[in-house]
Design an enzyme around this catalytic site. Structure first.
Site, PDB file in Angstrom:
ATOM      1  CE  LYS A   1      -0.349  -0.026   4.692  1.00  0.00           C
ATOM      2  NZ  LYS A   1      -1.118   0.160   6.243  1.00  0.00           N
TER       3      LYS A   1
ATOM      4  CG  MET B   1      11.163  23.105  -1.071  1.00  0.00           C
ATOM      5  SD  MET B   1       9.955  24.377  -1.935  1.00  0.00           S
ATOM      6  CE  MET B   1       9.457  25.076  -0.505  1.00  0.00           C
TER       7      MET B   1
ATOM      8  NE  ARG C   1      -6.365   0.384  12.606  1.00  0.00           N
ATOM      9  CZ  ARG C   1      -4.609   0.395  12.329  1.00  0.00           C
ATOM     10  NH1 ARG C   1      -4.291   1.527  12.003  1.00  0.00           N
ATOM     11  NH2 ARG C   1      -4.096  -0.441  11.084  1.00  0.00           N
TER      12      ARG C   1
ATOM     13  CE1 TYR D   1      15.533  31.362   4.091  1.00  0.00           C
ATOM     14  CE2 TYR D   1      15.625  28.439   3.981  1.00  0.00           C
ATOM     15  CZ  TYR D   1      15.359  29.953   3.148  1.00  0.00           C
ATOM     16  OH  TYR D   1      14.705  29.912   2.717  1.00  0.00           O
TER      17      TYR D   1
END
Length: 365
Positions: A33, A309, A128, A261
């Site tokens: 999955k 990023m 669940r 940063y």
């Protein structure tokens, strides 16, 4: 020139891990999955063409496999969300989990649903999905009266990843009790309970069809690092994904200067810095701290500054061969993904799944 960030997927290691996983049960359905945990659902399915079956989360994933020519048995772990999905299970020969009365109510509306191979799920503590213990007798009777095809009694362990917990064997005994009771009426019924953690850590929990997930991809499911049990060692597993990129620029900064940063890392000495083309836009966790390990020129070195990023910075001061073009591994053959995950307060599952599409997947045998 193509951006160098890539995830190299070793399909032979995948196959070897599947054989380790299968050794504890008669059959093993490989859990693929979420795009095979970020490894690529179709290449993984083709590599595991000899697998006893595959398990996916939803019908969309199952139909994608069928439409791409995958013939192995496929189990949808969440079952059908509406009548059309249950009809698709018949059309495409997909096995379905049955875990709630609302699903059963759909199956009782039409005799055609006797064709669906069902895995009846019992909740043994996850709270669940799954029928409660006290419901099981009634559910099985409803299925019997409608001639539904219950192939497997299944459940899922909530705490098998913690070998200090003593719940797993007790929970299995409760499931086994239901199995023994129902086998009188359903003589061909088999049992499926073992996830990756149960396969590795609980030798006394023996089912018929296991459902290995994370161990297929070479990562430990256990809370303790490098845990060794009486049954299997996680050191036997082989890493499947190697996430890597290259140094694209090198600069030197002086003591007292910062990198990245927020001035979060300040040099204590003259420092040679490698800028690597990989960041949180590629799926490397932004929460990775300074000091997180990377591997370059046969040495472990450290990340410095915040993850951006598109790039990260690494300290190559003491690594003379490192320069523009040098390859840097973030996890894989030399850096354990679980080690990185622990530093980021997460698990290797998430690291693999969040590698983004712009990272090229390269498949090797």
């Amino acid at each position: 020139m193509t951006r160098p960030a890539q995830a190299v997927i070793n399909l032979q290691n995948l196959k070897d891990n599947y054989q380790i996983a299968k050794a504890h049960s008669s059959q093993a359905y490989a859990v693929i999955k979420a795009d095979a945990y970020g490894h690529g659902i179709l290449p993984v399915a083709h590599a595991l063409s000899d697998a006893d079956g595959f398990a996916v989360a939803c019908m969309d994933e199952a139909l994608h496999l069928r439409q791409e020519g995958i013939k192995n048995p496929i189990l949808v772990l969440e079952g059908g969300f509406d009548k059309q999905e249950w009809l698709s299970a018949i059309e495409y020969d997909v096995e379905m989990a049955l875990h709630h009365q609302s699903q059963l109510d759909i199956l009782l509306t039409d005799p055609c649903f006797t064709q669906v191979k069902l895995w009846l799920k019992v909740d043994i503590g996850m709270n669940r999905l799954g029928f409660h213990f006290e419901e099981c007798d009634s559910i099985f009777k409803q299925c019997q009266s409608a001639n539904l095809n219950i192939k497997v009694l299944m459940s899922h362990f909530p705490c098998a990843d913690d070998i200090a917990q003593q719940k797993t064997e007790h929970q299995f005994s409760r499931l086994e009790k239901i199995f023994n009771q129902q086998q009188i009426v359903w003589p061909d019924l088999v049992m499926s309970s073992n996830n990756s953690a149960a396969i590795i850590a609980w030798p006394n929990v023996s089912d018929h069809i296991s459902r290995p997930g994370i161990i297929l991809y070479g990562s430990s499911p256990l809370i303790s690092d490098n845990s060794i049990t009486d049954h299997l060692s996680t050191d036997m597993l082989k890493p499947v994904m190697t996430l890597k990129s290259n140094i694209v620029f090198v600069r030197t900064i002086q003591a007292g200067e910062s990198i990245g940063y927020g001035d979060s890392w300040i040099a204590k000495r003259t420092t040679r810095v490698g800028i690597v083309a990989l960041g949180y836009g590629d799926g490397y966790p932004r929460t990775a701290p300074s000091g997180a390990p990377v591997y370059c020129h046969n040495q472990r070195i450290s990340l410095i500054g915040r993850v951006s990023m598109d790039m990260v910075c690494i300290d190559i001061t003491d690594l003379d061969p490192a320069d523009i073009g040098s390859e840097v591994e973030f996890w894989g053959e030399n850096i354990n993904a679980s080690e990185v995950a622990k530093l980021c307060n997460t698990i290797s599952y998430e690291l693999f799944c969040q590698v983004t599409p712009r990272v090229k997947r390269t498949y090797i045998q």
